[in-house]
Design an enzyme around this catalytic site. Sequence first.
Site: not given
Length: 305
Positions: A138, A265
């Site tokens: 992304y 993450g």
Amino acid sequence: MRALVTGGAGFIGSTLVDRLLADGHEVAVVDDLSSGHVRNPDAPLHVMDVRDPALADLAERWRPEVVCHLAAQISVRRSVADPVADAGINVEGTVNVLEAARRSGARKIVYASSVAVYGRPAVIPVPGDAPTDPRSPYAASKLGGELYLATYRALHGLEYTTLVLSNVYGPRQSPEGEAGVVAIFTDALLAGKPTVVYGDGSQTRDYVFVEDVVDGFARACGPHGDGRRVNLGTGVQTTDRALHSLIAAAAGAPDEPRFEPPRLGDLPAMAVDPAPAYEALGWRPRHDLPTGLKATVEWARQALV
């Protein structure tokens, strides 16, 4: 001014359409309605994927002066699971929008980028000239869009302003994306359902109200900020635990989240320095977090009626 807004039926896009119409501009909307909703009958809606070649024909008929490009795949986790689809929407789609703008004779693109392009920054709040370090498909695709903007400016004289958005929240928000936690907490607390804070609640984000963000877009539609990337955020870090407390207070609900292990993450901290936006756009956020959250909770409460 005539404007074309991609993603104009979504959370930020529809709020921007309302603002541009209120300012007296003519607005057309492109949205595939995969997540957005028909909001404003005064702006013609063209149900279309931004990768559709017919977008150029639409732009040539509409002849926008400015194209505000907000249509995107916004989920980091979805981009990791399917990077090809992410790149299709965020890179191929952006190039298609640029081609449509070029062919229609548009003066400028105003592009919605993301703090994800900064990765794990060494300095917080992140300055406007910080190096980029994309750590997800992304983030890479949003940065790719920025590179194409610069290329089209150099080749074709198509101006742009890139707005790097921190965690946008407010009425009409869905739970998607990083700032979706505001909608998640709000909906759960109003419904009397349990809420979850990951880790010890010390993770921080920079929350900026949607009306302030669209003010930045409206300003960038003019001659200001050409060829610039500027951050739209408050520079203020708010922990997940403090955010929950503020929303619980606005909702009149118990401030009793359940704590679960941190998610792999997740960044421990993020905030951006909005000083370049002050200088380039004359922009400043006008809503503090308690005020914006109160408005958000009241909108969500009315939506339940």
